[in-house]
Design a protein around this motif. Structure first.
Motif, mmCIF file in Angstrom:
data_model
loop_
_atom_site.group_PDB
_atom_site.id
_atom_site.type_symbol
_atom_site.label_atom_id
_atom_site.label_comp_id
_atom_site.label_asym_id
_atom_site.label_seq_id
_atom_site.Cartn_x
_atom_site.Cartn_y
_atom_site.Cartn_z
ATOM 1 N N ILE A 5 -124.093 -26.580 30.337
ATOM 2 C CA ILE A 5 -123.038 -27.558 30.093
ATOM 3 C C ILE A 5 -123.465 -28.895 30.691
ATOM 4 O O ILE A 5 -124.183 -28.945 31.681
ATOM 5 C CB ILE A 5 -121.683 -27.120 30.687
ATOM 6 C CG1 ILE A 5 -121.799 -26.798 32.176
ATOM 7 C CG2 ILE A 5 -121.114 -25.946 29.934
ATOM 8 C CD1 ILE A 5 -120.479 -26.490 32.849
ATOM 9 N N ILE A 7 -122.011 -32.266 32.297
ATOM 10 C CA ILE A 7 -120.820 -32.785 32.956
ATOM 11 C C ILE A 7 -121.044 -34.268 33.237
ATOM 12 O O ILE A 7 -122.038 -34.635 33.849
ATOM 13 C CB ILE A 7 -120.543 -32.027 34.272
ATOM 14 C CG1 ILE A 7 -120.449 -30.525 34.000
ATOM 15 C CG2 ILE A 7 -119.273 -32.543 34.927
ATOM 16 C CD1 ILE A 7 -120.463 -29.680 35.239
ATOM 17 N N SER A 35 -124.498 -38.246 34.332
ATOM 18 C CA SER A 35 -124.362 -36.905 33.779
ATOM 19 C C SER A 35 -125.328 -35.955 34.455
ATOM 20 O O SER A 35 -126.415 -36.357 34.879
ATOM 21 C CB SER A 35 -124.653 -36.918 32.278
ATOM 22 O OG SER A 35 -123.735 -37.723 31.606
ATOM 23 N N ASP A 40 -123.976 -22.675 32.551
ATOM 24 C CA ASP A 40 -122.586 -22.398 32.207
ATOM 25 C C ASP A 40 -122.141 -21.130 32.922
ATOM 26 O O ASP A 40 -122.132 -20.045 32.364
ATOM 27 C CB ASP A 40 -122.449 -22.241 30.691
ATOM 28 C CG ASP A 40 -121.006 -22.193 30.260
ATOM 29 O OD1 ASP A 40 -120.125 -22.396 31.111
ATOM 30 O OD2 ASP A 40 -120.756 -21.967 29.069
ATOM 31 N N TYR A 44 -119.450 -23.344 38.085
ATOM 32 C CA TYR A 44 -119.487 -24.735 37.630
ATOM 33 C C TYR A 44 -118.315 -25.047 36.713
ATOM 34 O O TYR A 44 -117.777 -26.154 36.729
ATOM 35 C CB TYR A 44 -120.811 -25.047 36.944
ATOM 36 C CG TYR A 44 -121.960 -25.120 37.923
ATOM 37 C CD1 TYR A 44 -121.946 -26.030 38.975
ATOM 38 C CD2 TYR A 44 -123.060 -24.284 37.810
ATOM 39 C CE1 TYR A 44 -122.980 -26.099 39.881
ATOM 40 C CE2 TYR A 44 -124.110 -24.348 38.708
ATOM 41 C CZ TYR A 44 -124.057 -25.259 39.738
ATOM 42 O OH TYR A 44 -125.087 -25.318 40.645
ATOM 43 N N ARG A 45 -117.889 -24.080 35.909
ATOM 44 C CA ARG A 45 -116.711 -24.286 35.066
ATOM 45 C C ARG A 45 -115.477 -24.537 35.931
ATOM 46 O O ARG A 45 -114.662 -25.414 35.643
ATOM 47 C CB ARG A 45 -116.464 -23.080 34.167
ATOM 48 C CG ARG A 45 -117.376 -22.961 32.999
ATOM 49 C CD ARG A 45 -116.948 -23.883 31.912
ATOM 50 N NE ARG A 45 -117.821 -23.732 30.749
ATOM 51 C CZ ARG A 45 -117.625 -24.344 29.611
ATOM 52 N NH1 ARG A 45 -116.599 -25.150 29.462
ATOM 53 N NH2 ARG A 45 -118.466 -24.187 28.628
ATOM 54 N N ALA A 48 -115.608 -28.022 37.544
ATOM 55 C CA ALA A 48 -115.307 -29.057 36.556
ATOM 56 C C ALA A 48 -113.824 -29.032 36.192
ATOM 57 O O ALA A 48 -113.214 -30.083 35.978
ATOM 58 C CB ALA A 48 -116.169 -28.866 35.316
ATOM 59 N N ARG A 52 -110.922 -32.075 36.213
ATOM 60 C CA ARG A 52 -110.979 -32.304 34.765
ATOM 61 C C ARG A 52 -110.472 -33.682 34.350
ATOM 62 O O ARG A 52 -110.796 -34.161 33.280
ATOM 63 C CB ARG A 52 -110.227 -31.204 34.025
ATOM 64 C CG ARG A 52 -108.768 -31.129 34.322
ATOM 65 C CD ARG A 52 -108.139 -29.879 33.682
ATOM 66 N NE ARG A 52 -106.753 -29.723 34.054
ATOM 67 C CZ ARG A 52 -106.325 -29.119 35.150
ATOM 68 N NH1 ARG A 52 -107.193 -28.605 35.994
ATOM 69 N NH2 ARG A 52 -105.044 -29.021 35.416
ATOM 70 N N VAL A 57 -116.739 -32.443 29.855
ATOM 71 C CA VAL A 57 -117.668 -31.311 29.817
ATOM 72 C C VAL A 57 -118.048 -31.045 28.374
ATOM 73 O O VAL A 57 -117.177 -30.945 27.498
ATOM 74 C CB VAL A 57 -117.015 -30.048 30.427
ATOM 75 C CG1 VAL A 57 -117.964 -28.868 30.355
ATOM 76 C CG2 VAL A 57 -116.590 -30.308 31.857
#
Length: 61
Positions: A5, A7, A35, A40, A44-45, A48, A52, A57
């Motif tokens: 991903i 970010i 960036s 993924d 990390y999700r 983020a 948000r 993302v």
């Protein structure tokens, strides 16, 4: 190969809480428009997702 991903920091984190600032910094983001590409993973999700409103993302091939 694992998915990745991208970010991107789109807003500054000056008036945010210390937890949000630390999240952004630990993602490796320092400047607006910068960036980073990360694996993924749920870690990390989640980071983020916690900031948000400050980042975008995208999934990278």
């Amino acid at each position: 190969m694992t998915k990745q991903i991208k970010i991107t920091l789109v807003k500054g984190f000056v008036n945010q809480t210390a937890r949000q600032k630390n999240n952004v910094l630990s993602l490796g983001l320092h400047k607006i428009g910068q960036s980073v590409v990360r694996e993924d993973t749920p870690v990390y999700r989640g980071m983020a997702h916690a900031v948000r409103h400050l980042v975008t993302v995208e999934e990278v091939d």
